[in-house]
Design a protein around this motif. Sequence first.
Motif, PDB file in Angstrom:
ATOM      1  N   LEU A 107       0.842  -1.184   0.000  1.00 55.19           N
ATOM      2  CA  LEU A 107       0.000   0.000   0.000  1.00 55.19           C
ATOM      3  C   LEU A 107       0.881   1.240   0.000  1.00 55.19           C
ATOM      4  O   LEU A 107       1.991   1.231   0.545  1.00 55.19           O
ATOM      5  CB  LEU A 107      -0.907   0.013   1.230  1.00 55.19           C
ATOM      6  N   CYS A 108       0.408   2.312  -0.625  1.00 56.20           N
ATOM      7  CA  CYS A 108       1.172   3.555  -0.682  1.00 56.20           C
ATOM      8  C   CYS A 108       0.698   4.486   0.423  1.00 56.20           C
ATOM      9  O   CYS A 108      -0.484   4.850   0.467  1.00 56.20           O
ATOM     10  CB  CYS A 108       0.995   4.217  -2.047  1.00 56.20           C
ATOM     11  N   CYS A 151      -0.947   5.417  -7.391  1.00 54.61           N
ATOM     12  CA  CYS A 151      -1.456   4.624  -6.275  1.00 54.61           C
ATOM     13  C   CYS A 151      -2.180   5.494  -5.250  1.00 54.61           C
ATOM     14  O   CYS A 151      -3.214   5.098  -4.699  1.00 54.61           O
ATOM     15  CB  CYS A 151      -0.314   3.872  -5.598  1.00 54.61           C
ATOM     16  N   LEU A 152      -1.648   6.686  -4.993  1.00 53.62           N
ATOM     17  CA  LEU A 152      -2.286   7.592  -4.036  1.00 53.62           C
ATOM     18  C   LEU A 152      -3.636   8.081  -4.546  1.00 53.62           C
ATOM     19  O   LEU A 152      -4.623   8.115  -3.807  1.00 53.62           O
ATOM     20  CB  LEU A 152      -1.369   8.781  -3.750  1.00 53.62           C
ATOM     21  N   SER A 211      -5.983   4.931  -4.905  1.00 56.00           N
ATOM     22  CA  SER A 211      -6.039   4.044  -3.728  1.00 56.00           C
ATOM     23  C   SER A 211      -5.718   2.598  -4.126  1.00 56.00           C
ATOM     24  O   SER A 211      -6.397   1.648  -3.729  1.00 56.00           O
ATOM     25  CB  SER A 211      -7.415   4.113  -3.056  1.00 56.00           C
ATOM     26  N   GLU A 212      -4.692   2.451  -4.959  1.00 54.38           N
ATOM     27  CA  GLU A 212      -4.260   1.138  -5.437  1.00 54.38           C
ATOM     28  C   GLU A 212      -2.939   0.740  -4.786  1.00 54.38           C
ATOM     29  O   GLU A 212      -2.226   1.576  -4.230  1.00 54.38           O
ATOM     30  CB  GLU A 212      -4.084   1.165  -6.963  1.00 54.38           C
ATOM     31  N   CYS A 213      -2.611  -0.551  -4.886  1.00 53.62           N
ATOM     32  CA  CYS A 213      -1.333  -1.045  -4.393  1.00 53.62           C
ATOM     33  C   CYS A 213      -0.272  -0.898  -5.480  1.00 53.62           C
ATOM     34  O   CYS A 213      -0.584  -0.797  -6.665  1.00 53.62           O
ATOM     35  CB  CYS A 213      -1.444  -2.513  -3.990  1.00 53.62           C
ATOM     36  N   LYS A 243      -0.306  10.617   2.964  1.00 54.07           N
ATOM     37  CA  LYS A 243      -1.399  10.623   1.995  1.00 54.07           C
ATOM     38  C   LYS A 243      -2.445  11.692   2.305  1.00 54.07           C
ATOM     39  O   LYS A 243      -2.946  12.375   1.392  1.00 54.07           O
ATOM     40  CB  LYS A 243      -2.062   9.250   1.936  1.00 54.07           C
ATOM     41  N   ASP A 297      -3.501  14.583  -0.308  1.00 54.97           N
ATOM     42  CA  ASP A 297      -4.876  14.785  -0.784  1.00 54.97           C
ATOM     43  C   ASP A 297      -5.321  16.231  -0.577  1.00 54.97           C
ATOM     44  O   ASP A 297      -5.972  16.824  -1.451  1.00 54.97           O
ATOM     45  CB  ASP A 297      -5.833  13.839  -0.056  1.00 54.97           C
TER      46      ASP A 297
END
Length: 222
Positions: free
Chosen positions: A44-45, A85-86, A89-91, A109, A113
């Motif tokens: 995960l990031c 990824c951020l 919301s991906e790995c 994160k 955002d």
Amino acid sequence: MAIDCLGSLPALRHLDDAARDILARQAELVTLKAGTVLFRPGDLCANFLIVLEGSVRVHLLSELGREIVLYRVGPGSTCILTTSCLIGSECYSAEGVTETAVSAVALPKAAFDMLITRSGVFRDFVFRSFGARLTDLMKLVSEVAFGRIECRLAEALVKHAPGGGVIPLTHQALATELGTAREVVSRQLKDFEHRGLVGLGRGRLEVLDPGGLRYLATAAPG
């Protein structure tokens, strides 16, 4: 402080006070040793990283052990995969490793955002870097899919030794950079040696004719 280091980047010099306050409170200056694994496929990031000094290599490794370098992140740049990824919301789908000692600013994160939505300057910085890396990545895909290995290898050799001289890279390292097998690179280098373009020895690779390699690198298929 991290905010002072970011102030040295031209693209972030005109951040407004609100954005600077977020960075001052949440950004962290980090120092990483060469060989540090920053992320692996499936991770995960959690942080957005802005490299200040040094180089990060992002690469893919196949199930059979083949490796290809996707791109490198240098001073003033960011990682396209991290940004993706951020936002999504991906790995992670690749691995990132520091090639040298790296100095960077890490932004959580949540702060990333906030800045993306509130600061036009920060948003432009992120997506300009994203666009530049994406262009490089598309060029790599095109080269791997359609490029002749002799042209791609010639281009890589000229890039590492534009004026000629010894290149401190193994055949395997060149193969990884080009996304091909070591045997393919070794065979092509032997052909280059026969043509007087390079000199080969035990653990030694020397560019003898950079002009000839440069011409070959730009040669049209035929």
